[in-house]
Every structure is written in structure tokens, then in C-alpha cells.
Design a protein around this motif. Structure first.
Motif: not given
Length: 79
Positions: A39-41, A43-48
Motif C-alpha cells: 500500500r505504501q509503495q 501511494l508513493s508511486e501514484s503521488a510521483a
């Protein structure tokens, strides 16, 4: 010369069901091999991705406005 006769066999309707079943089983098998992101990965890649798309859109908007301004300059001094 050897003559090869083409065989035109009519396949029963059950063969399509068999192929569909094989397809579903093989699809499930392939999906079980997928390494899903945490989930963390995710979210971070989607934000990027959202950040980069936004930055590129802003740059394109600014370049478009600049060229539009440059294109209209000759007409401002003509009147």
C-alpha cells in the motif's frame, strides 16, 4: 510429390468450453505469479506520477502561452 489433404473437422461445442476453462485457469495461474505492490509503495508511486503529470502540464501550458504571446506581438504594433 506428396498430396496432403486438408482435414476439415467440425469440433464439438464442448471444445470451446474447454478452451474457456483452460484460459481462466491459466489466467489465475499467471495472476498468482504477480508481485503486487504494498500500500505504501502504491501511494508513493501514484503521488510521483500525479506530480510529474502536473508539472509537465504546467510546463506545456506556459510554453503554449509564451508562443501565443509571441505570435500576437506583430499584430499589437500594426494598429
Amino acid at each position: 510429390m506428396v498430396n496432403k489433404k486438408e482435414s476439415t473437422e467440425i469440433k464439438p461445442a464442448d471444445s470451446n468450453k474447454l478452451k474457456a476453462g483452460e484460459f481462466i485457469n491459466e489466467t489465475k495461474e499467471e495472476l498468482s505469479k504477480v508481485v503486487w505492490p504494498s500500500r505504501q509503495q502504491l501511494l508513493s508511486e501514484s503521488a510521483a506520477v500525479i506530480l510529474m503529470v502536473s508539472l509537465v502540464a504546467i510546463v506545456i501550458y506556459l510554453v503554449d502561452n509564451f508562443f501565443s504571446w509571441v505570435a500576437n506581438q506583430p499584430f499589437m504594433f500594426g494598429s
